[in-house]
Design an enzyme around this catalytic site. Structure first.
Site, PDB file in Angstrom:
ATOM      1  N   GLU A  28      36.174  43.494  41.284  1.00  9.48           N
ATOM      2  CA  GLU A  28      37.103  44.519  41.758  1.00  9.48           C
ATOM      3  C   GLU A  28      36.558  45.903  41.441  1.00  9.48           C
ATOM      4  OE1 GLU A  28      37.978  41.902  39.998  1.00  9.48           O
ATOM      5  OE2 GLU A  28      39.543  40.811  41.107  1.00  9.48           O
ATOM      6  N   ARG A  31      46.291  47.001  29.495  1.00  8.48           N
ATOM      7  CA  ARG A  31      46.215  46.677  30.922  1.00  8.48           C
ATOM      8  C   ARG A  31      45.688  47.855  31.733  1.00  8.48           C
ATOM      9  NH1 ARG A  31      51.625  44.758  32.778  1.00  8.48           N
ATOM     10  NH2 ARG A  31      50.536  44.039  34.627  1.00  8.48           N
ATOM     11  N   ASP A  65      33.041  49.088  34.778  1.00  6.60           N
ATOM     12  CA  ASP A  65      33.860  47.901  35.088  1.00  6.60           C
ATOM     13  C   ASP A  65      33.014  46.896  35.865  1.00  6.60           C
ATOM     14  OD1 ASP A  65      35.683  46.058  35.906  1.00  6.60           O
ATOM     15  OD2 ASP A  65      37.140  47.509  36.686  1.00  6.60           O
ATOM     16  N   SER A  82      41.786  45.937  28.471  1.00  7.12           N
ATOM     17  CA  SER A  82      42.304  44.961  27.500  1.00  7.12           C
ATOM     18  C   SER A  82      43.674  44.505  27.946  1.00  7.12           C
ATOM     19  CB  SER A  82      42.396  45.577  26.097  1.00  7.12           C
ATOM     20  OG  SER A  82      43.605  46.284  25.986  1.00  7.12           O
ATOM     21  N   ALA A  83      43.983  43.313  27.546  1.00  4.33           N
ATOM     22  CA  ALA A  83      45.239  42.718  27.992  1.00  4.33           C
ATOM     23  C   ALA A  83      46.440  43.482  27.459  1.00  4.33           C
ATOM     24  CB  ALA A  83      45.305  41.267  27.552  1.00  4.33           C
ATOM     25  N   ASP A 106      45.401  26.182  45.996  1.00  2.00           N
ATOM     26  CA  ASP A 106      45.359  27.384  45.166  1.00  2.00           C
ATOM     27  C   ASP A 106      44.916  28.552  46.028  1.00  2.00           C
ATOM     28  OD1 ASP A 106      46.213  26.785  42.627  1.00  2.00           O
ATOM     29  OD2 ASP A 106      44.346  25.729  42.160  1.00  2.00           O
TER      30      ASP A 106
END
Lengths: 735, 584
Positions: free
Chosen positions: A378, A416, A374, A412-413, A337
């Site tokens: 990242e 994005r 955030d 949020s997904a 991975d």
């Protein structure tokens, strides 16, 4: 890493004492017969003992003292071999006992009449809805039972301080668990329902909160039980390669039996025709036989196998079978991975590229504001970059205290993207104040994935700057992740997030390539990004946008090409691929299905471990090969010691073959027998530790090992037998 | 040793290696069913044979079918050879009126020729009619050789084929009848034809006329003092039989003295031709092997291992024989090399061949399971006689019998690969085929059958009265003779140490058993091993794969062959030739 297994047993003495005792117990012919080579030695020992008794009564074929000494050393040969096996097992047994202590019987609070259906627990009287927030702990009907009466699919409840009574899957709750009993890792881990962290192990302890767990293993079949069984080697089966080697060793034993049996008629004929001397004695024939048959490897073979499993355990890897350990040595494709194995888990901001004439300062400040709330690594790295590279004063979420109108938009997904809305009172950014002096009311700062951001820019009616797309593409091509930053719908720049390839990993892959192992990187990234990282990390191939199906297909493809594939996995969706792979290592943090599908479990949950696993597998096979070569090469010297001695009375001229100039025929035979026994003891450490493994190509490895164990095996006994003979002569034995 | 002698041996080896490639490439084409330059002539004959025999050449056989076909064919051959010997007095082409051969000798000879051993308990010119020589013995010389080559080709196919590539059903090894026919038709017959013509040109006889009487130039007296003035010269269709006897590693002489007989091997040139043909096909088959598996380096590696061992031992024999025998020196024999004197131990050697060519022949004929001789091995020095014995103790894998030598060597390769493979940390594989428990079982069986057969039969002979009765030189030399007899038959070699009268019911029977075991107990497990290999997937090679063509691997293979033979036979050799040498 602080593991219970790495600590040497506090009582080394006890370990040895126990091994000595076991060595005698293992003399039982019923267990000896499993090892044909050593069984022959045992029969020989018994026979010489009988001859010794016969000689004591006064009708012996040779002096009783000589026969007795041969008998004793033959028994030592058997005992030394048994001792090596017992010692190898002993280490495992000590570890198993440590584990067993954690697995004592506990009481469990079982959910009464429980049956899971969706999120509802049905009991005889009522249905309790387990939906979070609507749910009241007190509503759950519980009964206290012994942990041994829990069965698969039962539900149980645990809270702070409880020992988990059985393996299971969390169906509700989130809690921190101390799994040090299993993994040796003292830092607590989070276990929660759903997702990849839902598996819990019986015998571990809950440190906080509560959990409702569905039992996945019946008593005695749990993870810990299986582990104990594996470590103890109670269910040890011979592995395929061990069987093949045993056949070869048995063949050598049969040949040497034939050689020694026919030597008696040959000797009778020689005595008859030469008219002098006496025929070879049974004692000498047995001594010759034991010296010739491959006792060194035969005696150490099972210790080598057990020690191989043991080395896995010392790496905190539990192999479900010896077969898996052996297969590890044969692996020629590693599926790795990307995240966590090849790259550090997190991407980091390395560069800010302003677009549309925006100043670097402005971009830095906008990016910093966008990332203040955030908490992802990242996001943190953007704040750090802005501070370190652009000298911005450090800001924090606390700014909201000064500017109450500030509102953070979380990621949020759906959207994005994430960002912040600033109040008008906010000081101007980047020295380009908006027309009203302060920040415009409702200044919106956003950062996010390029395609989402392009849509945002379009929706805001702004034009997409000409240099934006090329900047985004350049980053993607280089293997990075671009984040577009906007201020009120106008693009100001791009943040370059980069996967950080682990230090030294490229060299590691180069080593693997030398060993003939192909590395394949598995990633969910797009092919462009994947290719760039693959190139940087030096893997041989990659699978981009990997789905579980794609992984499974890839493994099958390699396998149909005759290759052996190893992979690691932790999620439930990895389970099919794990089941298909030849060597499948599940992370201990992984889900129950993943752990069931795998044939090894890494208690450290470290995906890089796969490389060590391969090395241990290779080491296991190499140790067997090296000692076989050593054992067989030894025989030449033994012939030179015993043949002239055995026929000294019939053909004294054969003394010309006595190149070691051994003192007397009796001392020559004793020296060979004693050397043959002692070499087993001398090689126990090598058998347990394994021959040193170096990542070299096959040719180099063969050359080195042939020099050490082949040539060494040829020469060593000449020296060893001579030394024993000198010692015997010095002691005036057999003078 | 002389420079001339060394050069003769070097030239011999050079020609042999040079011929390996063209013949090997041709044989690969024959076995792959590709077009050859002989198709126009032999193609119709081949098809006619299949039609007459009702064979479907396209039908694939698995290992069991292949083994059964091979066994049935060989059993039929055995019965025919036995019957022809027993009935020869009533059959034609018997100008000397030879009587029926005794049952035990007929059995031994039938087994001997069907198994490619050609051990001869009889003397050809005093026992066999021309018909028996031609129809029984020469025919078996062809087909027993072809049988060995067919088994080898089946084994090679097992290494090439895999479930991944073969479109047909897995595990097919080819068709025994096709392999047998093509070997005989395309390889053995043409080569034998060329060689017999060459031998006839040198003076080897080829005739149906009865034996001729010649008057002696130097009349002499026989043992009882009667004058002897004439000699009966044995004749017969010899050249045609000798050619295939050399080419097919058969070795059974037309005459009792084998290739020491002037009508069987008249000149130094015929001697060179016959020596070359001993090893020609076994050497070329190495190249065929490399070609067929798609990597000629693999074939060269095996040929290198064989050639190195052969060269070392040829020189070993040469040194021992050239050094002479101290016992002869004590009796006043001049063993110095001068321009007029060949020097060395010339007892039992033909003056037209001398020491180097006798040493070379003796080593080559025992390396290959040929067994023809041009000198008396019994008269060699103890060490000079030890080497032919040891060459057979290797299990006839240094060149060995046609086909059987190479498949025997491949078994050693499998053992070598197994141990070496472990040492590099992988499940061993050869040419991409994994060597696992079943392969080791068969390989172990193949390696232990020969030494056990030889040792136990020798042991039986030295402790039983019929075994000891016909030994003329009791003691270490007599022991060597018995050991040699069973080593030779237990390895399908067929050469004899002589000095032992072996045409007795005891030796005929035990020897026959040794030959049967050595041939079929090895051939069947070899085919079983092939069957298992054919079903295996091919693992692609990588840097972690043990290379099997490097000098290192060649050295390792040589070491394994040497060590296995040494461990099996050192005690026996110590009581025979070694003690004899130390007693000199």
């Amino acid at each position: 890493m602080n593991t219970p297994f790495k600590k040497q047993s506090n009582s080394r003495r006890a370990l040895y004492l126990r091994a000595v005792k076991d060595a005698f117990i293992k003399l039982d012919p019923r267990s000896m017969v499993r090892n044909p080579v050593m069984f022959v030695v045992e029969v020989g020992s018994a026979l010489t003992t009988f001859l010794w008794l016969q000689a004591l009564i006064g009708t012996g074929e040779a002096p009783a003292g000589f026969i007795g000494a041969v008998a004793i050393w033959l028994w030592f040969t058997v005992l030394f071999a048994n001792f090596s096996e017992a010692l190898a097992e002993g280490r495992g047994k000590a570890q198993a006992e440590a584990l067993r202590r954690t697995r004592r019987e506990t009481s469990a609070r079982r959910v009464k009449g429980s049956k899971v259906e969706g999120w509802k627990v049905e009991s005889s009287s009522r249905t309790v809805n387990l939906q979070p927030s609507t749910f009241n702990l007190a509503d759950i009907p519980l009964e206290t039972v012994s942990s041994t009466s829990l069965r698969q699919d039962d539900l149980y409840f645990v809270e702070t301080g409880d020992i988990l009574p059985a393996d299971g899957e969390v169906v509700e709750g989130i809690a921190s668990v101390d799994e040090s009993a299993v993994t040796g890792e003292s830092a607590p881990v989070i276990r929660e329902s759903g997702g990849d962290r839902s598996a819990v192990t019986g015998g571990t302890r809950l440190l906080s909160d509560w959990l409702i767990v569905r039992v996945t293993a019946n008593p005695g079949e749990g993870f810990l039980d299986r582990m104990i069984g594996l470590i103890e080697g109670a269910k040890r089966h011979k592995t395929p390669n061990e069987i093949a080697l045993n056949i070869l060793l048995a063949a050598f034993t049969i040949i040497f039996l034939g050689v020694c049996i026919t030597l008696l008629p040959f000797s009778l004929y020689s005595v008859e025709t030469s008219g002098q001397g006496t025929p070879i004695t049974i004692t000498v024939l047995i001594a010759l036989l034991v010296c010739l048959i491959p006792t060194t490897i035969g005696g150490l073979l099972s210790a080598i196998g057990i020690a191989g499993m043991d080395r896995m355990i010392q790496q905190n890897v539990i192999a479900m079978s010896g077969r898996a350990v052996e297969a590890a040595g044969d692996v020629d494709v590693l599926l790795l991975d990307k995240t966590g194995t090849i790259t550090l888990g997190n991407r980091q901001a390395v560069e800010l590229i302003p677009v549309d004439g925006c100043s670097p300062q402005e971009l830095a400040e906008v990016s910093q504001l966008a990332s203040l709330a955030d908490e992802t690594p990242e996001g943190r790295s953007i704040v750090v970059l802005a501070k370190e590279k652009y000298g911005l004063r450090g800001r924090s979420v606390a700014e909201t205290d000064e500017h109450p109108g500030m509102r953070f938009i979380p990621f949020s997904a759906q959207t994005r993207m994430s960002g912040v809305d600033l109040p008008p009172t906010f000081p101007p950014i980047g020295g380009t104040p908006s027309p009203n002096g302060g920040e415009e009311s409702g200044t919106q700062i956003r950062k996010g994935a390029p395609d989402a951001m392009f849509r945002l820019i379009e929706d805001a009616g702004s034009r997409t700057p000409a240099d934006l797309k090329p900047a985004v593409d350049a980053i993607a091509r280089s293997g990075g992740t671009p984040l577009v930053v906007t201020r009120n719908g106008r693009a100001v720049g791009v943040v370059h997030l980069k996967d950080i390839v682990k230090g030294g990993i490229k060299e590691r892959f180069a080593q693997l390539r030398k060993m003939g192992i192909k590395t394949v990187m598995i990633t969910g990234d797009n092919p462009l990004t994947a290719a760039a990282i693959a190139a940087e990390a030096g893997v041989d191939d990659f699978l981009a946008q990997a789905t579980p199906e794609a992984k499974l297909k890839l493994i099958r493809e390699y396998q149909s090409g005759g290759r052996l594939v190893a992979m690691t996995g932790d999620g439930t969706n990895d389970a099919p691929a794990l089941a298909q792979a030849d060597v499948a290592v599940a992370m201990n943090t992984g889900t129950q299905p993943a752990r069931e599908a795998a044939n090894m479990i890494d208690l450290d949950s470290n995906p890089t471990k796969l490389i060590q696993i391969v090395e241990i597998g290779k080491q296991l096979l190499m140790t067997r090969g090296a000692l076989t070569t050593f054992s067989i090469s030894n025989d030449i010297a033994k012939y030179f010691a015993i043949i002239p001695a055995a026929f000294a009375s019939t053909y004294p001229v054969l003394g010309g073959l006595n190149v070691m100039r051994l003192a007397t025929p009796q001392s020559a035979i004793m020296s060979a027998v004693i050397f043959n026994a002692l070499i087993i003891i001398a090689l126990i450490p090598l058998a347990l530790r394994g021959v040193p493994y170096r990542p070299l190509g096959a040719s180099q490895l063969l050359r080195d090992n042939l020099l050490i164990y082949g040539l060494g095996g040829l020469v060593a006994p000449f020296i060893g037998i001579k030394l024993v003979d000198l010692l015997l002569a010095a002691l005036h034995l057999y003078g | 040793m002389t420079l001339n002698g060394i050069l003769q041996i070097a030239v011999y080896l050079a020609i042999l290696i040079l011929l390996a490639r063209p013949l090997g490439a041709f044989m690969a084409r024959v076995y792959n069913g590709e077009r050859t330059f002989l198709d126009w002539l032999l193609g119709p004959v081949e098809r006619l044979i299949y039609r007459l025999a009702g064979v479907d050449p396209a039908q694939e056989m698995n290992w069991k079918t292949y083994a059964v076909a091979m066994q049935i064919f060989n059993l039929l051959g055995l019965v025919v050879v036995y019957a022809l010997q027993r009935l020869q007095q009533v059959l034609p082409l018997n100008p000397q009126g030879m009587a029926a051969v005794s049952p035990d000798s007929s059995f031994n000879t039938a087994v001997s020729f069907a198994t490619n051993t050609n051990w001869q308990g009889y003397g050809g010119e005093m026992t066999m009619s021309y018909l028996t020589q031609m129809l029984a013995l020469t025919v078996q010389n062809f087909v027993s050789a072809a049988t060995g080559m067919a088994i080898l080709v089946a084994f090679i196919r097992a290494l090439i084929r895999s479930p991944q590539t073969s479109s047909g059903k897995a595990g097919g090894l080819g068709n025994f009848w096709v392999d047998l026919t093509r070997t005989t038709l395309y390889i053995l017959l043409p080569l034998a034809l060329i060689l017999s013509l060459a031998l006839v040109s040198q003076g080897v006889v080829q005739t149906f006329s009865p034996y001729q009487t010649a008057n002696l130039l130097q009349p002499t007296v026989d043992g009882s003092g009667n004058p002897v003035t004439s000699q009966l010269l044995a004749l017969g269709p010899a050249a045609s039989q000798i050619a295939i006897k050399q080419l097919g590693t058969n070795g059974g002489g037309f005459f009792n003295a084998n290739s020491a007989h002037p009508f069987e091997n008249p000149t130094p040139f015929s001697n060179l031709l016959e020596m070359l043909s001993i090893l020609l096909i076994p050497a070329a088959l190495c190249y065929t092997f490399g070609k067929m598996v798609g990597d000629t380096r693999q074939g060269w590696a095996l040929l290198a291992a064989m050639t190195i061992l052969l060269a070392v031992f040829i020189f070993g024999t040469y040194i021992a024989e050239a050094a002479g025998n101290p016992r002869l020196a004590a009796l006043g024999a001049d063993q110095q090399t001068t321009s007029l004197n060949p020097g060395g131990n010339m007892e039992g050697k033909e003056v037209r061949f001398g020491v180097p060519n006798s040493a070379l022949w003796a080593t080559a004929t025992t390396a290959a399971s040929n067994g023809s001789v041009n000198a008396m091995h019994d008269s060699f020095t103890p060490l000079g006689g030890l080497i032919p014995l040891v060459m057979m103790h290797f299990g006839e894998v240094i060149f060995g019998g046609v086909g059987s030598g190479l498949y025997g060597m491949l078994i050693f390769v499998i053992v070598a690969v197994f141990v070496a493979g472990l040492m590099v940390g992988r499940t061993p594989e050869y040419l991409g085929k994994k060597i696992e428990a079943y392969e080791m079982k068969m390989a172990s069986l193949l390696i232990l059958i020969m030494p056990l057969t030889v040792l136990f039969l020798t042991a039986l002979a030295v402790i039983t009265t019929p075994g000891k009765a016909t030994v003329y030189n009791p003691g270490p030399h007599g022991f060597s003779e018995i050991l040699y007899a069973f080593t030779s038959q237990g390895n399908n070699n067929g050469s004899a140490f002589a000095g032992l009268s072996a045409n007795t019911p005891f030796y005929n029977l035990t020897g026959g058993i040794a030959m049967l075991i050595s041939r079929y107990w090895l051939a069947v497990p070899t085919l079983a091993l092939a069957g298992s290999l054919a079903r295996k997937k091919k693992v692609p090679a990588s840097a972690g794969t043990l290379p099997t063509h490097t000098p290192l691997f060649i050295a390792w293979l040589i070491a394994i062959v040497l060590i296995v033979a040494a461990l099996n036979f050192i005690p026996a050799l110590a009581l025979g030739p070694i003690v004899e040498h130390l007693m000199l």
